[in-house]
Design a protein around this motif. Structure first.
Motif, PDB file in Angstrom:
ATOM      1  N   LYS A   1      57.949  90.163  55.797  1.00  0.00           N
ATOM      2  CA  LYS A   1      57.697  88.899  55.090  1.00  0.00           C
ATOM      3  C   LYS A   1      57.754  87.654  55.772  1.00  0.00           C
TER       4      LYS A   1
ATOM      5  N   SER B   1      60.725  85.967  55.994  1.00  0.00           N
ATOM      6  CA  SER B   1      61.719  85.009  55.637  1.00  0.00           C
ATOM      7  C   SER B   1      62.539  86.188  54.800  1.00  0.00           C
TER       8      SER B   1
ATOM      9  N   GLN C   1      66.691  81.483  50.803  1.00  0.00           N
ATOM     10  CA  GLN C   1      65.528  82.071  51.486  1.00  0.00           C
ATOM     11  C   GLN C   1      65.502  81.393  52.892  1.00  0.00           C
TER      12      GLN C   1
ATOM     13  N   PRO D   1      63.650  81.475  56.534  1.00  0.00           N
ATOM     14  CA  PRO D   1      62.420  82.002  57.514  1.00  0.00           C
ATOM     15  C   PRO D   1      63.184  82.580  58.904  1.00  0.00           C
TER      16      PRO D   1
ATOM     17  N   CYS E   1      56.738  81.135  51.344  1.00  0.00           N
ATOM     18  CA  CYS E   1      57.640  81.621  52.568  1.00  0.00           C
ATOM     19  C   CYS E   1      58.016  80.120  53.317  1.00  0.00           C
TER      20      CYS E   1
END
Length: 171
Positions: free
Chosen positions: A32, A34, A118, A120, A132
């Protein structure tokens, strides 16, 4: 001498020490770009609305402010999230955990050590698909943080620019 790839690997291992589930977080970074981490021990986080940062630096986008932000925050690591603050976007600055716990500045939010953030992948330094986050000022190695004074000055500059804009609209 270390390479950028080695610094990114070391920074990634350092960040992953805040992962609630190491294997899942590592996989999420690969797939993904992240993952969700829990700040509060090795690092803290201060989240700032994108428009405040853009006003402070007199720019319109994350790409335009990269160099200015890196200079102003003395290379402290910062990532951009397009979905925070009512989908207006935000910048998240990594600080020491003690700075985040004591942080009180109008126009920003200290990320709670109880909440997931969240973050990265260290390799994500360009806009990604979807919502993201990505590094505007990359984390150049483990244990690096932004200092509180330049961060507070940036937020103050953004608030002052906002006050001037509001004043000119009401004049």
């Amino acid at each position: 001498m270390t390479t950028q790839a080695e610094r990114q690997l070391a920074a990634g291992h350092w960040l992953l020490s805040a992962a609630p589930n190491l294997r899942k977080s590592r996989d999420d970074w690969k797939v993904k770009g992240s993952t969700w981490l829990r700040p509060g021990v090795l690092f803290g986080a201060i989240v700032i609305p994108a428009d405040l940062v853009h006003r402070a630096l007199d720019v319109d986008s994350p790409n335009q402010c990269r160099r200015l932000l890196a200079t102003h925050l003395e290379g402290g690591p910062v990532f951009y999230s397009p979905e925070h603050f009512r989908r207006e976007g935000s910048y998240t600055v990594l600080v020491t955990a003690s700075t985040a716990m004591a942080w009180r500045s109008r126009g920003s939010v200290a990320h709670s050590y109880r909440a997931l953030l969240q973050v990265p992948s260290p390799r994500a330094s360009e806009p990604q698909a979807g919502d993201c986050p990505w590094w505007v000022v990359p984390l150049d190695g483990p244990g690096l943080h932004c200092r509180a004074r330049p961060l507070a000055a940036l937020i103050t500059a953004g608030r002052l620019a906002d006050d001037r804009t509001r004043g000119s609209r009401h004049a």
